[in-house]
Design a protein around this motif. Structure first.
Motif, PDB file in Angstrom:
ATOM      1  N   UNK A  61     -18.920  -1.536  -6.542  1.00  0.00           N
ATOM      2  CA  UNK A  61     -19.466  -0.868  -6.564  1.00  0.00           C
ATOM      3  C   UNK A  61     -19.197   0.137  -4.930  1.00  0.00           C
ATOM      4  N   UNK A  62     -18.978   0.861  -4.517  1.00  0.00           N
ATOM      5  CA  UNK A  62     -19.133   1.938  -3.626  1.00  0.00           C
ATOM      6  C   UNK A  62     -17.704   1.902  -3.290  1.00  0.00           C
ATOM      7  N   UNK A  63     -16.614   1.383  -4.346  1.00  0.00           N
ATOM      8  CA  UNK A  63     -15.357   1.400  -3.158  1.00  0.00           C
ATOM      9  C   UNK A  63     -15.135   3.182  -3.676  1.00  0.00           C
ATOM     10  N   UNK A  64     -13.998   3.350  -2.776  1.00  0.00           N
ATOM     11  CA  UNK A  64     -13.516   4.671  -3.239  1.00  0.00           C
ATOM     12  C   UNK A  64     -12.297   5.096  -3.760  1.00  0.00           C
ATOM     13  N   UNK A  65     -11.527   5.667  -5.149  1.00  0.00           N
ATOM     14  CA  UNK A  65     -10.260   5.416  -5.388  1.00  0.00           C
ATOM     15  C   UNK A  65     -10.319   6.620  -6.065  1.00  0.00           C
ATOM     16  N   UNK A  66      -8.838   6.711  -5.969  1.00  0.00           N
ATOM     17  CA  UNK A  66      -8.918   8.312  -6.483  1.00  0.00           C
ATOM     18  C   UNK A  66      -8.536   8.563  -8.123  1.00  0.00           C
ATOM     19  N   UNK A  67      -9.730   9.530  -8.262  1.00  0.00           N
ATOM     20  CA  UNK A  67      -9.910   9.660  -9.142  1.00  0.00           C
ATOM     21  C   UNK A  67      -9.388  10.631  -9.991  1.00  0.00           C
ATOM     22  N   UNK A  68      -8.166  11.757  -9.347  1.00  0.00           N
ATOM     23  CA  UNK A  68      -7.334  13.323  -9.966  1.00  0.00           C
ATOM     24  C   UNK A  68      -6.209  12.719  -9.223  1.00  0.00           C
ATOM     25  N   UNK A  94      -8.669   3.353  -1.762  1.00  0.00           N
ATOM     26  CA  UNK A  94      -8.817   3.937  -0.999  1.00  0.00           C
ATOM     27  C   UNK A  94      -8.829   2.113   0.684  1.00  0.00           C
ATOM     28  N   UNK A  95      -8.048   2.349   1.024  1.00  0.00           N
ATOM     29  CA  UNK A  95      -8.383   1.289   2.207  1.00  0.00           C
ATOM     30  C   UNK A  95      -8.510   2.113   3.360  1.00  0.00           C
ATOM     31  N   UNK A  96      -8.071   2.994   3.351  1.00  0.00           N
ATOM     32  CA  UNK A  96      -8.602   3.911   4.962  1.00  0.00           C
ATOM     33  C   UNK A  96      -8.053   5.633   4.535  1.00  0.00           C
ATOM     34  N   UNK A  97      -8.250   5.801   5.984  1.00  0.00           N
ATOM     35  CA  UNK A  97      -7.214   8.179   5.011  1.00  0.00           C
ATOM     36  C   UNK A  97      -6.383   7.963   4.979  1.00  0.00           C
ATOM     37  N   UNK A  98      -5.804   8.557   3.938  1.00  0.00           N
ATOM     38  CA  UNK A  98      -4.506   8.236   3.146  1.00  0.00           C
ATOM     39  C   UNK A  98      -3.961   7.148   3.119  1.00  0.00           C
ATOM     40  N   UNK A  99      -4.083   6.475   2.577  1.00  0.00           N
ATOM     41  CA  UNK A  99      -3.658   4.630   3.193  1.00  0.00           C
ATOM     42  C   UNK A  99      -3.901   4.360   1.717  1.00  0.00           C
ATOM     43  N   UNK A 114       0.666  -0.846  -0.173  1.00  0.00           N
ATOM     44  CA  UNK A 114      -0.218   0.052  -0.191  1.00  0.00           C
ATOM     45  C   UNK A 114       1.042   1.103   0.031  1.00  0.00           C
ATOM     46  N   UNK A 115       0.080   2.122  -0.541  1.00  0.00           N
ATOM     47  CA  UNK A 115       0.964   3.888   0.158  1.00  0.00           C
ATOM     48  C   UNK A 115       0.304   4.319   0.952  1.00  0.00           C
ATOM     49  N   UNK A 118      -4.834  15.173  -4.179  1.00  0.00           N
ATOM     50  CA  UNK A 118      -5.640  13.968  -4.385  1.00  0.00           C
ATOM     51  C   UNK A 118      -7.585  13.938  -4.483  1.00  0.00           C
ATOM     52  N   UNK A 119      -8.139  13.991  -5.881  1.00  0.00           N
ATOM     53  CA  UNK A 119      -9.425  14.109  -5.402  1.00  0.00           C
ATOM     54  C   UNK A 119     -10.165  12.143  -5.265  1.00  0.00           C
ATOM     55  N   UNK A 120     -10.453  11.925  -4.440  1.00  0.00           N
ATOM     56  CA  UNK A 120     -11.619  10.687  -4.614  1.00  0.00           C
ATOM     57  C   UNK A 120     -12.840  10.647  -3.604  1.00  0.00           C
TER      58      UNK A 120
END
Length: 374
Positions: free
Chosen positions: A360-367, A331-336, A45-46, A58-60
């Protein structure tokens, strides 16, 4: 204070100032190294530092399932419908004495197109007249032989010979009449003038003959008549897109001659044979052309909309290319964040379909996800 003492004090002060200056310059050097913006952890992870300016860039957003319809595009060209295009070829040779229609003229079914002065037609009329005379003589002879046979004057053999002659004459007369009918010449027509009439209603779209010229090739058309009120767009649809095309389906059409305009047509035919070289199938779309906007030979494009379905769509900027694999940052957790390999499908404007790898529903970095991918 003597001169020697003053020089020693000056040197000491200069040395002290130099040391102070060096100490002051050393402080910024230690603070010039910025804190790490993203750290790659052992689990793959990052993590982004809380103080990193990357946090603001980053936009999520959550992955959403949407209703979509796959749009398939295929190149093609405009064609006249084969069953509504007739090449007018005369069935006999002769000189063109008159052209009743010119290029671009509209004609109705049965209207005259051109007239030939034909010796072959004259010979056909002569053969028909001769056959009819022989038939008349054979009928009269049969009647005489029947009378004599009934009176037991003539032998049966002579009566049967008269019957055979009459049957043969009837067959010859029918053949000569059929020949004239095939030419389209009436029994009471002129002996040399042959008038060829249009078999369909349409427009003269090609003209090869000229008035006064001799036409002896019965396989070459003097002119071509076509009904262009409905035309075909003949499109080459790729093998992989055939599932999106069906007879009766509405197709959107654009032509190079009318940029910015969209037309509609109906799929009339889907080819039964695949071209092994291009891996495409011919699909013909019927287009209403009563306004005359479409000309045979025009280049065109057809768009076929497939059945609507539910699919996951993400912004194209969220999809990252990393060597041979395609990834998104989940996104696994805030800022990770977790780099995850996904399989992408078709593009829909500024969005891309995700076939597998996300829910569906998972949060990803879109920008700005590419900053994490570095």
């Amino acid at each position: 204070m003597n001169t020697t003492t003053r020089n020693a004090l000056g040197a000491s002060c200069a040395l002290a100032l130099a040391c102070s200056a060096l100490a002051g310059c050393a402080k910024p050097t230690a603070a010039a190294t910025p804190p790490a913006q993203a750290m790659h952890l052992d689990d793959g992870s990052i993590a982004v530092d809380k103080m990193s300016p990357l946090r603001q860039r980053l936009q999520i957003a959550a992955v959403q399932e949407q209703e979509i319809a796959t749009q398939t595009q295929a190149p093609g060209s405009i064609e006249a419908m084969p069953e509504k295009l007739v090449k007018i070829t005369p069935p006999l040779a002769g000189r063109i004495t008159r052209l009743q229609r010119s290029l671009g003229d509209s004609v109705k079914a049965g209207e005259p197109l051109f007239t030939l002065d034909s010796a072959e037609l004259s010979a056909a009329y002569a053969d028909d007249s001769k056959a009819k005379s022989i038939l008349l003589q054979a009928r009269q002879e049969l009647e005489r032989q029947k009378t004599l046979f009934d009176a037991e004057i003539a032998a049966r053999k002579e009566y049967e010979a008269a019957q055979a002659a009459f049957a043969q004459a009837g067959s010859d007369a029918q053949a000569s009449a059929d020949k004239l009918a095939q030419y389209g010449a009436g029994a009471r027509g002129t002996r040399r003038d042959y008038v060829l009439r249009s078999p369909i209603a349409g427009t003269v779209i090609a003209m090869e003959g000229a008035q006064g010229g001799y036409w002896n090739d019965i396989n070459a058309p003097v002119m071509t008549v076509a009904d262009l009120s409905t035309v075909w767009l003949s499109a080459n649809v790729a093998e992989r897109d055939l599932a999106q095309v069906a007879v009766g389906q509405t197709a959107s059409i654009t032509v190079d001659a009318w940029p910015g305009k969209a037309f509609e047509g109906k799929v009339a035919y889907v080819g039964a044979v695949l071209d092994p070289e291009t891996r495409t199938v011919k699909v013909r779309v019927a287009i209403d052309n009563r306004a005359g906007a479409f000309k045979p030979g025009m280049f065109a494009h057809a768009g076929f909309a497939g059945a609507s379905r539910r699919a996951l769509l993400v912004p194209a900027a969220a999809v990252l290319q990393s060597g041979p694999s395609t990834r998104v940052m989940v996104e696994r957790s805030p800022l990770r964040f977790e780099p995850r390999t996904v399989q992408v499908g078709a593009s829909h404007g500024e969005q891309v379909e995700i076939v597998s790898g996300l829910k569906a529903g998972e949060r990803i970095v879109v920008k700005e996800g590419v900053l994490l991918n570095d």
